[in-house]
Scaffold this motif. Sequence first.
Motif, PDB file in Angstrom:
ATOM      1  N   GLY A   9      11.794 -41.453  22.909  1.00  0.00           N
ATOM      2  CA  GLY A   9      10.930 -41.706  22.580  1.00  0.00           C
ATOM      3  C   GLY A   9       9.256 -41.162  22.864  1.00  0.00           C
ATOM      4  O   GLY A   9       9.941 -39.945  24.159  1.00  0.00           O
ATOM      5  N   PHE A  10       8.871 -40.611  22.371  1.00  0.00           N
ATOM      6  CA  PHE A  10       6.798 -40.128  23.497  1.00  0.00           C
ATOM      7  C   PHE A  10       6.922 -41.133  24.549  1.00  0.00           C
ATOM      8  O   PHE A  10       7.275 -42.159  25.438  1.00  0.00           O
ATOM      9  CB  PHE A  10       6.031 -40.037  23.237  1.00  0.00           C
ATOM     10  CG  PHE A  10       6.254 -39.324  21.276  1.00  0.00           C
ATOM     11  CD1 PHE A  10       6.179 -38.208  21.316  1.00  0.00           C
ATOM     12  CD2 PHE A  10       6.093 -40.083  19.638  1.00  0.00           C
ATOM     13  CE1 PHE A  10       5.972 -37.610  19.989  1.00  0.00           C
ATOM     14  CE2 PHE A  10       6.552 -39.697  18.515  1.00  0.00           C
ATOM     15  CZ  PHE A  10       6.275 -37.982  18.974  1.00  0.00           C
ATOM     16  N   THR A  11       6.745 -40.128  25.728  1.00  0.00           N
ATOM     17  CA  THR A  11       6.294 -40.788  26.616  1.00  0.00           C
ATOM     18  C   THR A  11       4.761 -41.237  27.033  1.00  0.00           C
ATOM     19  O   THR A  11       3.924 -40.355  26.253  1.00  0.00           O
ATOM     20  CB  THR A  11       6.955 -39.541  27.966  1.00  0.00           C
ATOM     21  OG1 THR A  11       5.732 -38.444  28.033  1.00  0.00           O
ATOM     22  CG2 THR A  11       8.302 -39.427  27.912  1.00  0.00           C
ATOM     23  N   THR A  17      -1.894 -37.408  25.676  1.00  0.00           N
ATOM     24  CA  THR A  17      -2.653 -36.505  25.130  1.00  0.00           C
ATOM     25  C   THR A  17      -2.719 -36.249  23.818  1.00  0.00           C
ATOM     26  O   THR A  17      -3.673 -35.564  23.918  1.00  0.00           O
ATOM     27  CB  THR A  17      -1.344 -35.558  25.894  1.00  0.00           C
ATOM     28  OG1 THR A  17      -1.127 -35.123  27.357  1.00  0.00           O
ATOM     29  CG2 THR A  17      -1.571 -33.632  25.178  1.00  0.00           C
ATOM     30  N   ALA A  18      -1.946 -36.800  22.803  1.00  0.00           N
ATOM     31  CA  ALA A  18      -2.020 -36.672  21.864  1.00  0.00           C
ATOM     32  C   ALA A  18      -3.451 -37.330  21.271  1.00  0.00           C
ATOM     33  O   ALA A  18      -3.641 -36.893  20.455  1.00  0.00           O
ATOM     34  CB  ALA A  18      -0.735 -37.395  20.491  1.00  0.00           C
ATOM     35  N   THR A  19      -3.416 -38.515  21.709  1.00  0.00           N
ATOM     36  CA  THR A  19      -5.149 -39.682  21.454  1.00  0.00           C
ATOM     37  C   THR A  19      -6.218 -38.177  21.872  1.00  0.00           C
ATOM     38  O   THR A  19      -6.929 -38.476  20.909  1.00  0.00           O
ATOM     39  CB  THR A  19      -5.071 -40.802  22.239  1.00  0.00           C
ATOM     40  OG1 THR A  19      -3.443 -41.280  22.277  1.00  0.00           O
ATOM     41  CG2 THR A  19      -5.622 -41.211  21.829  1.00  0.00           C
TER      42      THR A  19
END
Length: 231
Positions: A9-11, A17-19
């Motif tokens: 999954g995503f760390t 960072t995406a948020t």
Amino acid sequence: MKLSRANRGFTVSELLTATVIIGLILLLIGYEFDHTLEHLLHTRQNRDAESGARLAMSKVTDRLRGASPWVFVPTGGPAPTPDPDLVIKNPVPVSTPGATSNVQQFYRVRPGSLANPAAIPTSGPGQAPNPSYDLVTIQRGTNPCNPGCGDPSPNYLVETAVDAQSGAQSEVPVVLGSNVTNFSVTGTGSPDAAAMDISLTVTATDSRCEPNCAYTAASSVYVGGASVLNQ
């Protein structure tokens, strides 16, 4: 068992960072939308101020074009206090640069009194026609508007009319424009024949207008008096 890299999954750092990136994009979209909306409202207020100024000016000039010299015919009663045979009462037209006033006053045959020529009263030598004349006043402020306008705002441009001989009110005050923050009239010529230079400003009251949304309209109306008619 070890999980393959494809099933990971995503760390937390990637999610943060995406948020942040998505938040910045939404912030920029919101800022651009607010800026566009503000520009649209500002443009609309400017347009409304322009149309309001043009409409008010057209009403003023239309009324001034209906001005006529008060040719007083004695009826046996007391002599009038205003000057007869004049069109403009205020500002008194003079040669250039002219007199400027915030009040426009002129004489006018009472509307409707000439509709039926047979009903026009006559008096004086030779039984001359003697219609009723009004002294018309156009100005800003609450005094000429009370009663009749309902709103005490001083930014109304109001027309009132009184009988030229008795001074009795002859019409209910008429609102010619709202949000009028300046009204001035300059008369050039002579007391009985003149050019009236009119200027008025309409200012919008919307809070988004910084410092304000205003439009100034100007017009000139030429009027003639008894001496011109008799030449």
